[in-house]
Design an enzyme around this catalytic site. Structure first.
Site: not given
Ligand code: NAD
Ligand code: TYD
Length: 349
Positions: A60, A81, A130-132, A159
């Protein structure tokens, strides 16, 4: 309807692709993913042959590519995403997060604006966030859609910036956007750098379980398929220009969650109770570690009738069992073997 899903080979994206491909055979789903370390086509084995599914390897950050893809496929909707998603990595290399999360999002917005010009009716640019972005809570209160932004990590700052651009394109150009901000997801196919799969993998291998700081940081956890269901509701029925918070009403201090994971994993592995807990190791805290996230998801429940479907313990059991049953997936992801394979088999678009 032709839908572009970006980041569909990642954790949440693969569940979204699966849901849309299987539920809507009349739609055409194009998955655009750069296959970074987090992208893995093994997450999509069960849908890759579906006639309504197409994978495109591409980035992207490449505006010219997006222009060509919009021209070729004439997307009606985008579910965006693709992102760099791990807070710890953002602390090591913030610029990568600016490039993909901010510049990449603006590239997509520009492509949609150009190719949808004068024909916004019925189109949707759905941005996943994200909520972050809302910052860190004390022991009380919840994030609502009105909570002021206060991002505190390079990841959440990138984000937040992307969210602002999406809203700016709605207000300035009338682009038909919709956004959602979700809490921490868990479930199958999550890359084992994130808390839950990292702990499961380490328990399995008998390695230390690194808990940051005092372990009292709180996260709200949501079953990833419930997030995909929320995306379906928001894409089809969300109001243009609106934001929806998505959460599990399921807050856990990290240490309590790790205890639960240990106990469930001991049971599922047939090991004596208490075995995994002995692996818990408190390690140096993450810099700027947000204390608590908690979501008020009443708007999406009230307006769209969405709510979480499964109890946390049930979801965790399924998740642990999935990782125990899929050691080959885990092994390949951890070793990076699959990336060497992609370098060979999928040329950049
Ligand atoms: P992830 O890291 O597992 O996946 C991200 C995907 O994006 C991968 O397949 C990667 O190859 C692709 N990608 C990265 N850079 C790219 C680029 N420049 N061009 C095209 N593709 C690219 O992430 P996820 O946990 O599945 O999160 C997906 C989305 O949801 C993100 O936008 C994240 O901010 C959001 N989100 C995640 C969480 C969570 O708990 N994981 C919670 C809320 C929101
Ligand atoms: P993470 O899965 O990285 O999500 P986020 O930071 O986006 O919420 O981490 C979840 C919580 O767990 C966060 O408070 C950080 C903590 N954490 C650990 O304590 N040990 C670890 O090895 C990791 C990866 C996260």
């Amino acid at each position: 309807m032709t839908i572009l899903i970006t980041g569909g080979a990642g954790f949440i994206g693969s569940h979204a692709v699966r849901l849309f491909v299987q539920r809507y055979p009349q739609y055409r789903i194009i998955n655009l993913d750069a296959l970074t370390y987090a992208g893995n086509l093994a997450n999509l084995r069960d849908v890759e042959q579906a006639p309504n599914y197409t994978f495109v390897r591409g980035d992207i950050r490449d505006a010219a590519l997006l222009d060509r893809l919009f021209e070729e496929y004439r997307f009606d909707a985008v579910i965006h995403l693709a992102a760099e998603s791990h807070v710890d990595r953002s602390i090591d290399n913030p610029l990568a997060f600016v490039e993909t999360n901010v510049l990449g999002t603006v590239n997509l917005l520009n492509a949609a604006r150009k190719h949808w010009a004068g024909r916004f009716e019925g189109r949707r640019f759905y941005h996943i966030s994200t909520d972050e972005v809302y910052g860190s809570l004390g022991s009380e209160g919840y994030f609502t859609e009105e909570t002021p932004y206060d991002p505190r990590s390079p990841y959440s700052a990138s984000k937040a910036a992307s969210d602002h651009f999406v809203r700016a394109y709605f207000h300035t150009y009338g682009l038909p956007v919709v956004l959602s901000n979700c809490s921490n997801n868990y479930g199958p196919y999550q890359f084992p750098e994130k808390l839950i799969p990292l702990m499961i993998n380490n328990i399995r291998e008998g390695r230390p379980l690194p808990v940051y700081g005092d372990g009292r940081n709180v996260r709200d956890w949501l079953w990833v398929i419930d997030h995909a269901e929320a995306m379906d509701a928001i894409l089809h029925r969300g109001r243009v220009g609106e934001t929806y918070n998505i959460g599990g009403h399921n807050e856990w201090a990290n240490i309590d969650l790790v205890y639960l994971l240990c106990d469930l994993a001991d049971e599922l592995l047939g090991r004596p109770a208490g075995t995994a807990r002995q692996l818990i190791t408190f390690v140096k805290d993450r810099p700027g570690h947000d204390r608590r996230y908690a979501i008020d998801a009443s708007k999406i429940r009230r307006e769209l009738g969405w709510q979480p479907s499964i109890a946390f313990e049930e979801g965790l059991r399924k998740t642990i069992q999935w990782y125990l049953d899929n050691t080959e997936w885990l092994q390949q992801v951890v070793s990076g073997e699959y990336r060497a394979y992609y370098e060979k088999h999928y040329e950049q678009h």
